[in-house]
Design a protein around this motif. Structure first.
Motif, short mmCIF file in Angstrom:
data_model
loop_
_atom_site.label_atom_id
_atom_site.label_comp_id
_atom_site.label_asym_id
_atom_site.label_seq_id
_atom_site.Cartn_x
_atom_site.Cartn_y
_atom_site.Cartn_z
N ILE A 14 29.78 -0.52 23.35
CA ILE A 14 30.59 0.13 24.38
C ILE A 14 29.81 1.22 25.10
CG2 ILE A 14 31.67 1.94 22.97
CD1 ILE A 14 33.54 -0.34 25.42
N PHE A 15 28.93 1.93 24.39
CA PHE A 15 28.10 2.93 25.06
C PHE A 15 27.04 2.26 25.93
CE2 PHE A 15 29.66 6.34 22.21
CZ PHE A 15 29.86 7.32 23.18
N LEU A 97 22.00 13.30 38.46
CA LEU A 97 22.84 12.40 37.67
C LEU A 97 21.99 11.54 36.74
CD1 LEU A 97 25.48 10.99 36.93
CD2 LEU A 97 25.20 9.54 38.96
N ALA A 98 20.92 10.96 37.27
CA ALA A 98 20.06 10.08 36.47
C ALA A 98 19.42 10.84 35.31
CB ALA A 98 18.99 9.44 37.35
N ILE A 99 18.92 12.03 35.59
CA ILE A 99 18.28 12.84 34.54
C ILE A 99 19.31 13.23 33.48
CG2 ILE A 99 17.23 15.09 34.07
CD1 ILE A 99 15.82 14.80 36.82
N GLY A 100 20.51 13.61 33.92
CA GLY A 100 21.55 14.04 32.99
C GLY A 100 22.01 12.93 32.06
N PHE A 101 22.30 11.76 32.61
CA PHE A 101 22.83 10.71 31.73
C PHE A 101 21.74 10.12 30.84
CE2 PHE A 101 21.79 7.26 34.89
CZ PHE A 101 21.37 6.26 34.02
N GLN A 102 20.50 10.09 31.30
CA GLN A 102 19.44 9.58 30.44
C GLN A 102 19.10 10.58 29.32
OE1 GLN A 102 18.66 6.67 30.27
NE2 GLN A 102 17.92 5.69 32.12
N PHE A 103 19.27 11.86 29.58
CA PHE A 103 19.06 12.86 28.53
C PHE A 103 20.08 12.64 27.41
CE2 PHE A 103 19.12 17.05 26.51
CZ PHE A 103 17.76 17.34 26.46
N PHE A 104 21.30 12.32 27.78
CA PHE A 104 22.34 12.04 26.78
C PHE A 104 22.01 10.80 25.97
CE2 PHE A 104 26.18 9.47 25.89
CZ PHE A 104 26.71 10.23 24.86
N PHE A 105 21.68 9.70 26.64
CA PHE A 105 21.43 8.45 25.93
C PHE A 105 20.15 8.50 25.11
CE2 PHE A 105 24.59 6.84 28.93
CZ PHE A 105 25.38 6.09 28.06
N GLY A 106 19.21 9.33 25.52
CA GLY A 106 17.99 9.50 24.72
C GLY A 106 18.28 10.11 23.37
N SER A 107 19.33 10.92 23.28
CA SER A 107 19.71 11.50 21.99
C SER A 107 20.70 10.62 21.24
CB SER A 107 20.33 12.89 22.20
OG SER A 107 21.57 12.80 22.88
N LEU A 108 21.44 9.79 21.96
CA LEU A 108 22.48 8.96 21.35
C LEU A 108 21.93 7.81 20.53
CD1 LEU A 108 25.78 8.12 21.72
CD2 LEU A 108 24.68 6.30 23.01
N TYR A 109 21.05 7.00 21.13
CA TYR A 109 20.62 5.77 20.48
C TYR A 109 19.85 5.98 19.17
CZ TYR A 109 22.30 2.84 24.30
OH TYR A 109 23.10 2.18 25.20
N PRO A 110 18.98 6.99 19.06
CA PRO A 110 18.34 7.20 17.75
C PRO A 110 19.34 7.47 16.63
CG PRO A 110 17.15 8.39 19.45
CD PRO A 110 18.41 7.88 20.09
N GLN A 111 20.43 8.17 16.95
CA GLN A 111 21.45 8.46 15.94
C GLN A 111 22.19 7.18 15.54
OE1 GLN A 111 20.93 11.49 15.02
NE2 GLN A 111 19.76 11.94 16.88
N LEU A 112 22.53 6.37 16.53
CA LEU A 112 23.26 5.13 16.24
C LEU A 112 22.43 4.17 15.40
CD1 LEU A 112 25.07 4.36 19.64
CD2 LEU A 112 26.11 5.14 17.50
N VAL A 113 21.16 3.98 15.80
CA VAL A 113 20.32 3.04 15.05
C VAL A 113 20.05 3.56 13.65
CG1 VAL A 113 18.06 3.91 15.78
CG2 VAL A 113 18.32 1.50 15.24
#
Length: 396
Positions: A14-15, A97-113
């Motif tokens: 979903i993310f 916008l691009a910098i902001g949302f990519q900063f979020f996803f850069g921290s999100l995926y390592p935690q999920l995996v």
């Protein structure tokens, strides 16, 4: 499917929908306001730089402070950012916008995996099947996000941001409460087929494999990311309405999903460098198709399919070897993996945009692809010689 997928596979999917909705929004709106190919590449470059910094900076945080706790906090912060994002206008707004949302996803995926890898390991799930199902989760989400992203960007942009805000608030609350009760564990009753490990060659030098295949991922991903970010403008220049380009480009995401499914079943590539190199031969096919005259939009769909196959193959190799760890540092390794993803998302569109402008058509991407395959071949042949020399030395 009970026994095969769990709540964190769903969260990953979903993310990933949201990630591609936002990415498609940025690239579609950039094309709509007439940004050059190089400018679109530049937006993606700085966004990817934020992704890399975030991955390296926060990748290991969850290992020390709790993955769910960190994700919960991140979701609340990102929901606030998304609430003001519709106010960002013009090229400068797209950069922010691009910098902001990519900063979020850069921290999100390592935690999920890391959560998925650690928990499934404790449940006795075969590592290759953990990797395969994780890949299927995010790639399924990417299909939906890429297909509808350009359409929503042109027709209903508010829906993209509303979806993101609602998702982050709900998930932030869920993970916050769940961490208090279960810490970083989750309940999963895996099917017996997931626990049954298929025989695979032992990897005596996992660090070397990890290094080489992360490099392969970076190189092979350059053309793929160029396709996803620059094709809205390229295809619309051939007459297709901008809002419909996602339904062509999604061929790349469909082939990524299909390849993940195939590679989770066919595993002759594990520890076999020659088979791995042969499977990467889809890269020059993609490049040749880019060099050919385009008789219709179906050609762009075909190019997208082969571009996705190239990326999925290299990605599978990189994450399989990358997440083999005896030190229980999956968050850290996930951070390095996502940093690699960030770099290819930065340099791919930037180099691709420059090549398109130099050659004044998508032929520039084809030339770039052939150059990349030449480098990939050299690295792989040197890798084979080194592994062979090490095995002979060990045999002595």
């Amino acid at each position: 499917m009970k026994g095969y997928f769990h709540s964190f596979n769903f969260l990953t999917a979903i993310f990933s929908v949201l990630a591609y909705l936002l990415s498609a929004y940025v690239n579609t709106m950039a094309a709509k306001i007439g940004a050059s190919y190089f400018t679109i590449g530049l937006i993606n470059f700085f966004a990817a730089l934020a992704y890399v910094i975030s991955s390296l900076l926060f990748g290991g945080f969850g290992d020390r402070f709790g993955h769910k706790r960190f994700l919960s906090f991140s979701c609340f912060v990102f929901s606030a950012f998304l609430s003001i994002s519709p106010l960002l206008k013009g090229i400068a707004g797209l950069f922010v916008l691009a910098i902001g949302f990519q900063f979020f996803f850069g921290s999100l995926y390592p935690q999920l995996v890391a959560i998925v890898t650690k928990n499934e390991k404790s449940y006795g799930v075969d590592h290759a099947k953990t990797v395969g199902r994780y890949n299927l989760s995010w790639s399924f989400g990417n299909i939906i996000g890429m297909a509808f992203g350009p359409f929503l960007a042109v027709n209903l942009p508010v829906l993209t941001f509303s979806f993101g805000i609602a998702l982050c608030l709900v998930v932030g609350l869920f993970l916050g409460f769940d961490y208090k009760k279960h810490r970083d564990t989750f309940y999963f009753n895996p099917s017996k087929t997931l626990k049954k490990a298929e025989r695979a060659p032992s990897i005596s030098n996992a660090k070397l494999y990890r290094k080489i295949y992360r490099l392969m991922l970076f190189l092979c991903g350059l053309v793929y990311t160029s396709i996803l970010t620059l094709f809205p403008k390229v295809i619309s220049s051939h007459g297709l309405p901008l809002g419909l380009t996602g339904f062509i480009i999604v061929g790349a995401n469909l082939s990524v999903f299909s390849m993940f499914l195939i590679l989770s079943i066919y595993r002759k590539w594990v520890g076999n460098i020659k088979v791995s190199l042969a499977m990467l031969s889809v890269l020059p096919i993609t490049s040749i198709l880019l060099l050919l005259p385009k008789s219709g939009v179906w050609m762009f769909f075909l190019i997208s399919i082969f571009g996705g196959m190239t990326y999925a193959t290299a990605y599978t190799f990189a994450i399989y070897y990358g997440m083999i760890s005896e030190h229980f540092d999956q968050g850290k390794q996930g951070g390095f993996h996502e940093a690699t993803i960030g770099m290819l998302w930065g340099f791919g569109p930037l180099a691709g945009g420059l090549m398109i402008q130099i050659f004044k058509s998508e032929v520039g991407l084809g030339i770039m692809g052939l150059i990349v395959f030449f480098v990939v071949s050299i690295v792989q042949f040197k890798f084979m010689k080194r592994v062979k020399a090490q095995s002979l030395f060990a045999g002595d």
